[in-house]
Design a protein around this motif. Structure first.
Motif, PDB file in Angstrom:
ATOM      1  N   SER A 149       0.837  -1.199   0.000  1.00  0.00           N
ATOM      2  CA  SER A 149       0.000   0.000   0.000  1.00  0.00           C
ATOM      3  C   SER A 149       0.871   1.248   0.000  1.00  0.00           C
ATOM      4  O   SER A 149       2.023   1.213   0.427  1.00  0.00           O
ATOM      5  CB  SER A 149      -0.939   0.015   1.204  1.00  0.00           C
ATOM      6  OG  SER A 149      -0.211   0.176   2.391  1.00  0.00           O
TER       7      SER A 149
ATOM      8  N   GLU B 228      -7.101 -11.134  -7.450  1.00  0.00           N
ATOM      9  CA  GLU B 228      -6.453  -9.895  -7.021  1.00  0.00           C
ATOM     10  C   GLU B 228      -7.526  -8.916  -6.566  1.00  0.00           C
ATOM     11  O   GLU B 228      -8.684  -9.057  -6.915  1.00  0.00           O
ATOM     12  CB  GLU B 228      -5.681  -9.270  -8.185  1.00  0.00           C
ATOM     13  CG  GLU B 228      -4.644 -10.163  -8.796  1.00  0.00           C
ATOM     14  CD  GLU B 228      -4.085  -9.581 -10.086  1.00  0.00           C
ATOM     15  OE1 GLU B 228      -4.731  -8.716 -10.705  1.00  0.00           O
ATOM     16  OE2 GLU B 228      -2.986 -10.008 -10.467  1.00  0.00           O
ATOM     17  N   SER B 229      -7.097  -7.903  -5.793  1.00  0.00           N
ATOM     18  CA  SER B 229      -8.041  -6.874  -5.374  1.00  0.00           C
ATOM     19  C   SER B 229      -7.315  -5.553  -5.174  1.00  0.00           C
ATOM     20  O   SER B 229      -6.080  -5.502  -5.159  1.00  0.00           O
ATOM     21  CB  SER B 229      -8.762  -7.274  -4.080  1.00  0.00           C
ATOM     22  OG  SER B 229      -7.864  -7.297  -2.992  1.00  0.00           O
ATOM     23  N   TYR B 230      -8.097  -4.488  -5.033  1.00  0.00           N
ATOM     24  CA  TYR B 230      -7.534  -3.169  -4.751  1.00  0.00           C
ATOM     25  C   TYR B 230      -8.458  -2.422  -3.808  1.00  0.00           C
ATOM     26  O   TYR B 230      -9.632  -2.754  -3.654  1.00  0.00           O
ATOM     27  CB  TYR B 230      -7.291  -2.372  -6.032  1.00  0.00           C
ATOM     28  CG  TYR B 230      -8.551  -2.000  -6.769  1.00  0.00           C
ATOM     29  CD1 TYR B 230      -9.238  -0.833  -6.463  1.00  0.00           C
ATOM     30  CD2 TYR B 230      -9.068  -2.815  -7.757  1.00  0.00           C
ATOM     31  CE1 TYR B 230     -10.396  -0.491  -7.118  1.00  0.00           C
ATOM     32  CE2 TYR B 230     -10.228  -2.483  -8.421  1.00  0.00           C
ATOM     33  CZ  TYR B 230     -10.888  -1.323  -8.099  1.00  0.00           C
ATOM     34  OH  TYR B 230     -12.049  -0.996  -8.743  1.00  0.00           O
TER      35      TYR B 230
ATOM     36  N   TYR C 122      -2.858  -2.371  -3.510  1.00  0.00           N
ATOM     37  CA  TYR C 122      -2.991  -3.389  -4.553  1.00  0.00           C
ATOM     38  C   TYR C 122      -2.686  -4.737  -3.917  1.00  0.00           C
ATOM     39  O   TYR C 122      -1.553  -5.002  -3.511  1.00  0.00           O
ATOM     40  CB  TYR C 122      -2.053  -3.123  -5.717  1.00  0.00           C
ATOM     41  CG  TYR C 122      -2.069  -4.229  -6.742  1.00  0.00           C
ATOM     42  CD1 TYR C 122      -3.214  -4.494  -7.479  1.00  0.00           C
ATOM     43  CD2 TYR C 122      -0.955  -5.024  -6.939  1.00  0.00           C
ATOM     44  CE1 TYR C 122      -3.246  -5.519  -8.410  1.00  0.00           C
ATOM     45  CE2 TYR C 122      -0.975  -6.046  -7.869  1.00  0.00           C
ATOM     46  CZ  TYR C 122      -2.121  -6.288  -8.597  1.00  0.00           C
ATOM     47  OH  TYR C 122      -2.145  -7.314  -9.506  1.00  0.00           O
ATOM     48  N   ASN C 123      -3.695  -5.568  -3.760  1.00  0.00           N
ATOM     49  CA  ASN C 123      -3.545  -6.861  -3.099  1.00  0.00           C
ATOM     50  C   ASN C 123      -3.225  -7.933  -4.139  1.00  0.00           C
ATOM     51  O   ASN C 123      -4.092  -8.339  -4.908  1.00  0.00           O
ATOM     52  CB  ASN C 123      -4.810  -7.218  -2.328  1.00  0.00           C
ATOM     53  CG  ASN C 123      -5.048  -6.262  -1.188  1.00  0.00           C
ATOM     54  OD1 ASN C 123      -4.178  -6.060  -0.369  1.00  0.00           O
ATOM     55  ND2 ASN C 123      -6.219  -5.653  -1.154  1.00  0.00           N
TER      56      ASN C 123
END
Length: 106
Positions: A11, A48-50, A28-29
């Protein structure tokens, strides 16, 4: 249906003003692992995730801050595993939600 997710990634936080009152955080994961239970089977989701967070955190004293924020989260799942059978999927999930915070800065 019940969906839970555990995310992990880097992050960046930008303190917008000199008083450090406003901040913008972007996450941004790289790892986004979800569990989906539809009542009969457990399904494992990977992707993925954000997260984007805009916060205001006024100071209580020199090191303690309390704040409120608006958050936008998006998860993008790419694989689904059911009973060790893996398939490629395209499942997106987004949320817009408020949050409160208490932080200590040294």
């Amino acid at each position: 249906q019940n969906l839970s997710s555990n995310d992990m990634g880097p992050s960046v936080r930008w303190q917008i003003d000199k008083r450090r009152l406003f901040s913008l955080t972007a996450v941004y994961n790289i790892i986004c692992k979800g569990s989906l239970n539809d009542g009969s089977t457990n399904k494992i989701l990977n992707g993925e995730s954000y997260l984007v967070k805009l916060a205001i955190e006024p100071a209580i004293n020199e090191t303690l801050f309390v704040g409120v924020a608006v958050n936008y989260y998006g998860a993008f799942y790419k694989t689904l595993t059911v009973s060790s059978n893996q398939t490629t999927i395209n499942y997106n999930n987004t949320w817009f939600y408020p949050s409160i915070s208490l932080s200590y800065r040294y």
